[in-house]
Structures are given as C-alpha cells and as structure tokens.
Design an enzyme around this catalytic site. Structure first.
Site, PDB file in Angstrom:
ATOM      1  N   ARG A  68      37.605   1.770 -17.829  1.00 54.35           N
ATOM      2  CA  ARG A  68      38.004   2.818 -16.885  1.00 54.35           C
ATOM      3  C   ARG A  68      38.362   2.194 -15.541  1.00 54.35           C
ATOM      4  O   ARG A  68      38.197   1.000 -15.323  1.00 54.35           O
ATOM      5  CB  ARG A  68      36.866   3.828 -16.712  1.00 54.35           C
ATOM      6  CG  ARG A  68      35.575   3.222 -16.179  1.00 54.35           C
ATOM      7  CD  ARG A  68      34.465   4.251 -16.093  1.00 54.35           C
ATOM      8  NE  ARG A  68      34.051   4.691 -17.414  1.00 54.35           N
ATOM      9  CZ  ARG A  68      33.183   5.664 -17.623  1.00 54.35           C
ATOM     10  NH1 ARG A  68      32.662   6.339 -16.615  1.00 54.35           N
ATOM     11  NH2 ARG A  68      32.827   6.001 -18.847  1.00 54.35           N
ATOM     12  N   GLY A  69      38.842   3.035 -14.624  1.00 53.95           N
ATOM     13  CA  GLY A  69      39.092   2.607 -13.248  1.00 53.95           C
ATOM     14  C   GLY A  69      40.075   1.461 -13.108  1.00 53.95           C
ATOM     15  O   GLY A  69      41.100   1.402 -13.795  1.00 53.95           O
ATOM     16  N   ARG A  83      28.280  -0.529 -21.606  1.00 54.08           N
ATOM     17  CA  ARG A  83      27.516   0.681 -21.917  1.00 54.08           C
ATOM     18  C   ARG A  83      28.327   1.771 -22.618  1.00 54.08           C
ATOM     19  O   ARG A  83      27.845   2.388 -23.544  1.00 54.08           O
ATOM     20  CB  ARG A  83      26.914   1.249 -20.625  1.00 54.08           C
ATOM     21  CG  ARG A  83      25.745   0.435 -20.102  1.00 54.08           C
ATOM     22  CD  ARG A  83      24.914   1.273 -19.135  1.00 54.08           C
ATOM     23  NE  ARG A  83      23.705   0.583 -18.722  1.00 54.08           N
ATOM     24  CZ  ARG A  83      23.584  -0.107 -17.608  1.00 54.08           C
ATOM     25  NH1 ARG A  83      24.601  -0.209 -16.774  1.00 54.08           N
ATOM     26  NH2 ARG A  83      22.439  -0.706 -17.304  1.00 54.08           N
ATOM     27  N   ASN A 127      36.728  -8.362 -13.623  1.00 53.87           N
ATOM     28  CA  ASN A 127      36.696  -7.059 -12.964  1.00 53.87           C
ATOM     29  C   ASN A 127      35.330  -6.390 -13.036  1.00 53.87           C
ATOM     30  O   ASN A 127      34.962  -5.637 -12.127  1.00 53.87           O
ATOM     31  CB  ASN A 127      37.743  -6.133 -13.608  1.00 53.87           C
ATOM     32  CG  ASN A 127      37.578  -4.694 -13.184  1.00 53.87           C
ATOM     33  OD1 ASN A 127      37.913  -4.318 -12.060  1.00 53.87           O
ATOM     34  ND2 ASN A 127      37.035  -3.865 -14.072  1.00 53.87           N
ATOM     35  N   TYR A 161      24.886  -2.176   1.333  1.00 54.62           N
ATOM     36  CA  TYR A 161      25.779  -2.975   0.492  1.00 54.62           C
ATOM     37  C   TYR A 161      25.388  -4.448   0.462  1.00 54.62           C
ATOM     38  O   TYR A 161      26.133  -5.280  -0.013  1.00 54.62           O
ATOM     39  CB  TYR A 161      27.211  -2.823   1.035  1.00 54.62           C
ATOM     40  CG  TYR A 161      28.317  -3.037   0.038  1.00 54.62           C
ATOM     41  CD1 TYR A 161      28.559  -2.100  -0.974  1.00 54.62           C
ATOM     42  CD2 TYR A 161      29.160  -4.139   0.120  1.00 54.62           C
ATOM     43  CE1 TYR A 161      29.601  -2.265  -1.870  1.00 54.62           C
ATOM     44  CE2 TYR A 161      30.208  -4.313  -0.773  1.00 54.62           C
ATOM     45  CZ  TYR A 161      30.421  -3.374  -1.764  1.00 54.62           C
ATOM     46  OH  TYR A 161      31.447  -3.533  -2.657  1.00 54.62           O
ATOM     47  N   LYS A 176      29.874 -10.582  -3.701  1.00 54.64           N
ATOM     48  CA  LYS A 176      31.329 -10.690  -3.561  1.00 54.64           C
ATOM     49  C   LYS A 176      31.707 -11.882  -2.678  1.00 54.64           C
ATOM     50  O   LYS A 176      32.750 -12.521  -2.895  1.00 54.64           O
ATOM     51  CB  LYS A 176      31.902  -9.388  -2.999  1.00 54.64           C
ATOM     52  CG  LYS A 176      31.743  -8.189  -3.933  1.00 54.64           C
ATOM     53  CD  LYS A 176      32.473  -8.387  -5.257  1.00 54.64           C
ATOM     54  CE  LYS A 176      32.468  -7.115  -6.087  1.00 54.64           C
ATOM     55  NZ  LYS A 176      33.211  -7.272  -7.359  1.00 54.64           N
ATOM     56  N   THR A 183      39.258   6.505  -7.354  1.00 51.40           N
ATOM     57  CA  THR A 183      38.836   6.539  -8.749  1.00 51.40           C
ATOM     58  C   THR A 183      37.927   7.752  -8.981  1.00 51.40           C
ATOM     59  O   THR A 183      37.519   8.432  -8.042  1.00 51.40           O
ATOM     60  CB  THR A 183      38.041   5.270  -9.109  1.00 51.40           C
ATOM     61  OG1 THR A 183      36.870   5.210  -8.281  1.00 51.40           O
ATOM     62  CG2 THR A 183      38.880   4.017  -8.898  1.00 51.40           C
TER      63      THR A 183
END
Length: 255
Positions: free
Chosen positions: A15-16, A38, A90, A152, A159, A190
């Site tokens: 997805r996304g 998952r 990703n 974050y 990252k 998204t």
C-alpha cells in the site's frame, strides 16, 4: 519501455508509497517482487495489478527487521527470478513517543526495520545485481532525519542512519556499477495520513496544503516518479544523495 525486463524488489509494497513505486516500475516494463509482513490482502492486490499489466509479480511475506526475514525475501527472489536490478527500501515502522517515554524495544524495532535492513538487504542484493551488470538501490527517508518533529525521535534517528548508510553504500558499491540514493518525501497524502487526521480530530491535509509552496501535498505517485528517475540512465551520476520531494515545504519551516 524504460524498465523492460528489469527485476525490481520493493519492500513494504502492499500500500501507500511502496505500492505506487511497484506499479510505476511495472508500467515501465519491470517484473516486481511485492513484499509485506502483516497484511497479505493489499500485497496480493498490488501483485494482481502488476500481472494485469502483463508483468510478473512475486508476493513474499518477510519481516525485514529480522535476519531470517531478509534471507527469506532474497532467497525467494533469487529462486524465482535468478537476479535483481533494483532494490527499493521502502518498508518502515516506528514507535512515535516523546524522548522520555521511549523504550529499548521500540528503539530496536524501529532501527532494525528502518536502517539495519537497508544495510543487510544491500549485502544480499549486490551479488544478484552484479550477475546482471549492476543495478540501483533507492531508500525512502524522511525530513525527520535532520529536523526535530513531535514524538519522532526514534524514527528520526533511524532515518538519519538510513541516509548515512546511503552515502557509504554509494561509495562502496560503485565499483559494482550499483548506484545508491535516497528520497526524502514531505507529508505524503496517503490513507494513513487521513486516519491520522481523524484520530487527532484535525484536518492535517488542509492545514499542510495551506503552507506548502506548491499548493498541495506530495502524492505516492510523486515519490514513485522520482524513484524511477533515480534508477534511469539519466541519473547515473547521482550517487549517495538524498533527494527531497516536498513541494518546497521544508524551505519555509524556519521562517
């Protein structure tokens, strides 16, 4: 087509952003390995769309945060296709909490999926790319790698590590004709972002659109187009770079 007969592996591609990247390469002629951990149904839907374009698709369930998952992913890729041309890192996860509420388990989980996997996936991908004369690796980063964002800290650190790995991999894999880069998307429109808006009872999309110079949020297709460019001959001299795709948003954050 630009990627005719190329073999592309996209982690977290059910997805996304991952799905958009997988479909973009398939439209340009590539066969694609769709990875999930998952949720099988979205991954199978992505694969079905790829096959509808006349391309081959392999769905592999694998947790790339674990050594065994990486081995499964690349063993099945090699068994099915015999080689690899492009790896898109990703898949991502993370525990969003303030600094004082972070736990060791959350740190390990996030770092293993977001950063460690990029290194060890590259180790497995490189020999498969060498068999085909070289290749490309593109990782998906985040503005949180260099800017402080609410709750974050662990994702941001992962990252930042991912971007450092991108530079090291770019230098050390260049001799194998493997180009390595990263993309740092801004706020991407998204389904996850829509759910976040509902959870926070805020229209995050409208708020963000109002302050982005380009006048809209980044879409998964925007990111996919840049990923395809970085894997094209036109980008052959771009190495070890993190390309920001955010409509100019981060340029205005310090004003």
């Amino acid at each position: 087509m630009a990627f005719d007969n190329k073999i592309v592996l996209v982690t977290g591609s059910g997805r996304g952003i991952g799905k958009a990247i997988a479909l973009r390469f398939a439209r340009e002629g590539a066969d694609v390995i769709v990875n999930f951990f998952r949720n099988r149904a979205p991954a199978e839907e992505t694969a079905q769309s790829i096959r509808a374009m006349g391309r081959r698709a392999l769905v592999v369930k694998a947790d790339i945060g674990e050594e065994e998952g990486i081995e499964t992913l690349f063993s099945e890729t090699e068994s099915e296709f015999g080689g690899l041309d492009i790896l898109i890192n990703n898949a991502a996860s993370g525990y969003n909490r303030p600094v004082m509420l972070q736990k060791i388990k959350g740190w390990d989980w996030t770092m293993n999926i977001n950063a460690r996997a990029a290194l060890f996936c590259a180790q497995r991908a490189a020999p498969l790319m060498q068999q085909r004369g070289g290749g490309h690796i593109v990782s998906i980063s985040s503005p949180g790698s260099s800017r402080v964002m609410p709750e974050y800290v662990v994702v941001g650190a992962s990252k930042a590590a991912l971007e450092a790995l991108t530079r090291y991999l770019a230098v050390e894999l260049a001799k194998y004709n493997i180009a390595v880069n990263a993309i740092s998307p801004g706020l991407v429109e998204t389904e996850a972002l829509k759910h976040f808006s509902v959870a926070r009872n805020r229209d995050v999309i409208a708020e963000s659109r109002a302050v982005i110079p380009a006048g809209r949020l980044v879409t998964p297709d925007d990111v996919a187009q840049v990923a395809a460019f970085l894997c094209s001959p036109a980008a052959s001299m771009i190495r070890g770079q993190t390309i920001v795709v955010d409509g100019g948003h981060t340029l205005t954050l310090d004003r």
